[in-house]
Scaffold this motif. Structure first.
Motif, mmCIF file in Angstrom:
data_model
loop_
_atom_site.group_PDB
_atom_site.id
_atom_site.type_symbol
_atom_site.label_atom_id
_atom_site.label_comp_id
_atom_site.label_asym_id
_atom_site.label_seq_id
_atom_site.Cartn_x
_atom_site.Cartn_y
_atom_site.Cartn_z
ATOM 1 N N CYS A 358 0.859 -1.184 0.000
ATOM 2 C CA CYS A 358 0.000 0.000 0.000
ATOM 3 C C CYS A 358 0.892 1.229 0.000
ATOM 4 N N LEU A 359 0.801 2.038 -1.044
ATOM 5 C CA LEU A 359 1.668 3.193 -1.205
ATOM 6 C C LEU A 359 1.118 4.433 -0.515
ATOM 7 N N HIS A 360 -0.211 4.633 -0.603
ATOM 8 C CA HIS A 360 -0.803 5.863 -0.065
ATOM 9 C C HIS A 360 -2.207 5.575 0.443
ATOM 10 N N VAL A 361 -2.607 6.338 1.462
ATOM 11 C CA VAL A 361 -3.969 6.292 1.989
ATOM 12 C C VAL A 361 -4.552 7.705 1.875
ATOM 13 N N LEU A 362 -5.700 7.820 1.219
ATOM 14 C CA LEU A 362 -6.340 9.115 1.000
ATOM 15 C C LEU A 362 -7.564 9.211 1.907
ATOM 16 N N VAL A 363 -7.493 10.124 2.880
ATOM 17 C CA VAL A 363 -8.544 10.269 3.893
ATOM 18 C C VAL A 363 -9.185 11.647 3.764
#
Length: 595
Positions: A358-363
């Motif tokens: 998982c490279l990025h989490v967009l919240v």
């Protein structure tokens, strides 16, 4: 006073060019001059004409002609009009026989080749095909590859068709006959008729060999044959693919002759579009599969078990299981080696499918993410919080929050410049991705816009109100509404479109074909017997030559299955070269948000 022979000779000379053989007969030896004149008259005027053209000169003919010569051009035209009005039909016919040959010239054969090709370039393709059947030289010109490349370019065909050597004779004759017949003309060839040979041309056309078949012409003819298969010709019986029992097919992909179906039975199946055989069953999820993507032999799936899985479609092996979401993975979009997933946990995640990391989490969303688009640079997401967000995934930063919808956002399209969002509030909104401003609000639907496709500036939207609309997103105008007496009787479930057609499916158990430019209904491609009593077409995917439909029901009235319809041009049926299953789709790979 002229003699009868002199008067007859005057009539003969009026016949003009083309009668050299008759004049040559006057030199025959051993015959009197009067006998020769009678022979010439007999050839010129059969018995049925002899009573019409008496040999004695009419009185005052010379003075009448002298008077005619003294008039100006306008007066001569007026005199001719009056003369024609005074003539009987047989006399008018005689004038036509004299005049018409003077205007019959094969000017194409008299021109340099470059000018002749320039003239032919103004013909429509159908007329060009007819011209090719006139004579050998016209056929040679009409096979010019560059000429047909321009015709293909104008028709949106961007690659030539290489005709297999074994089928070249076939493509040169049967293909043309099939196309000419389909446009209502005669397919009778005149290539070997000496009457049509351009005798005035400098080249000896009898020695011209058969022209080399043009790959661009073959591409045009094949494309036309395929279009006629979609529009008019009898629909071939579909291949029926069964495998998900009585479960719902929740997602469908089609690429490189492989079909991928995902179901709430926790599995995915990989099928051959050519044979209809199930190649692999992908087993591993412990919840229903609700989203998928496929590229080549790589498959990515999202499930109610809160995971994504990366599969090898060739072997059926699960390469990675991607953990991180805390609720159903409802949507995803693959670009290159990265896939962006949206979940009911209100977050988006960017994954590397080769490593499973998982490279990025967009919240930032406040409710379930329902749809997502990714172009390799920006991520656009729509959610049940009524908002659309534009993200820079590398910085995990929300660039714009697009607010304006007053209900859940169910569908998205993104072309790098425009974001188009469809909502339960019945509106479709067009946004500028650079600054987040609203450009247009497209009003016309009456219910949920559940599916859309955007190509260039044309948007096609399907709605739960049973209608489909075609829009220009630059002007904001509705170009067509696909409705009328043949419209769907229930919610539109899925759609596909290209430069010629719109294909739509519905809860009413039908798949319909429409003309994208006129909005006219063409015909039903599928009509389930159980339509109206529970039979449903859930998903459709189409290439240039193939349509795949996922059908079933929610009450057991229709068996769950895939129907594969073939619209390719087959020589034994259509007069067109065969091809393997095309992996180049005229219908772009659809947005996974429809799942």
């Amino acid at each position: 006073m002229e003699t009868e022979a002199e008067s007859s000779d005057r009539v003969v000379r009026r016949r003009g060019p083309g009668d050299e053989s008759l004049e040559d007969s006057s030199t025959d030896e051993g015959e009197s001059e009067g006998a020769l004149e009678r022979k010439r008259l007999k050839k010129l005027y059969p018995p049925w004409k002899m009573n019409v053209f008496p040999t004695p000169q009419p009185p005052k003919l010379k003075s009448w002609i002298d008077t005619f010569k003294n008039w100006n051009s306008g007066e001569r035209l007026m005199a001719l009009d009056s003369l024609i009005d005074s003539c009987e039909p047989v006399q008018v016919r005689h004038m036509m026989e004299i005049i018409e040959p003077q205007f019959q010239r094969d000017f194409i054969s008299l021109l340099p080749k470059e000018l002749a090709l320039h003239v032919l370039s103004f013909l429509e393709p159908a007329d060009l095909l007819r011209a090719a059947q006139t004579c050998r030289y016209w056929r040679l010109l009409s096979e010019d590859n560059l000429l047909w490349r321009e015709k293909c370019k104008a028709s949106g065909i961007d690659s030539p068709w290489t005709v297999p050597v074994a089928r070249r004779d076939f493509s040169s004759s049967q293909l043309i006959s099939a196309i000419i017949s389909s446009i209502g003309g005669s397919s009778t060839s005149a290539l070997d008729n000496p009457r049509f040979s351009p005798s005035s041309a400098s080249t000896s056309f009898s020695t011209i060999s058969q022209p080399t078949p043009s790959p661009w012409k073959a591409a045009f003819l094949r494309q036309h044959s395929i279009e006629m298969n979609w529009r008019k010709k009898p629909i071939r019986p579909p291949k029926v693919l069964k495998g998900h029992d009585d479960h719902v097919i929740t997602c469908l992909q089609f690429s490189d002759s492989r079909i991928l179906s995902g179901s709430d039975d926790n599995t995915l199946r990989v099928w051959s579009a050519t044979t209809g055989k199930c190649l692999r069953v992908l087993v591993g999820h412990i919840g229903g599969v609700w989203s998928s993507q496929m590229h080549g032999s790589t498959v990515i799936s999202g499930s109610t078990d809160r995971t994504l899985k990366v599969w090898n479609a060739e072997t059926g092996q699960c390469l990675h299981t991607l953990y991180g979401h805390t609720s159903t993975v409802r949507c995803m979009h693959l670009h290159g080696k990265k896939v962006v997933s949206g979940s009911r946990d209100a977050t988006l995640r960017v994954w590397n499918i080769e490593t499973g990391v998982c490279l990025h989490v967009l919240v930032g969303h406040l409710a379930a993410v329902r749809c997502v688009q990714y172009d390799g640079k920006l991520v656009v997401s729509g959610a049940y919080d009524y908002m659309v967000k534009v993200w820079n995934p590398e910085r995990e930063e929300c660039l714009h929050t697009l607010q304006g919808h007053t209900n859940r956002v169910y569908s998205l399209q993104f072309d790098g410049k425009h974001v188009v969002s469809g909502s339960l509030d019945t509106s479709i909104r067009v946004w500028d991705v650079r600054n987040g401003t609203l450009k247009h609000t497209l009003i016309g639907h009456q219910s949920l816009t559940s599916g859309m496709e955007l190509r260039n500036r044309i948007l096609v939207s399907g709605n739960a109100d049973s209608t489909v609309k075609v829009w220009d997103i630059v002007s904001g105008r509705c170009l067509q509404t696909l409705s009328g007496p043949n419209k769907h009787q229930s919610a539109v479930t899925c759609l596909q479109f290209n430069s010629k057609f719109v294909i739509t499916s519905s809860d009413d158990g039908t798949v319909k074909l429409w003309d994208v430019k006129t909005g006219e209904f063409i015909r039903n491609l599928i009509a389930l017997d159980s339509g109206g009593s529970g039979g449903v077409v859930w998903r459709i995917r189409a290439t240039e030559t193939t349509l795949v439909c996922a059908v079933g029901s929610r009450n057991g009235t229709e068996e769950t299955k895939l129907l594969v319809l073939d619209f390719d041009a087959h020589p034994e049926e259509d007069g067109a070269p065969t091809s393997s299953q095309s992996s180049t789709s005229l219908f772009d790979e659809p947005d996974p948000i429809a799942s």
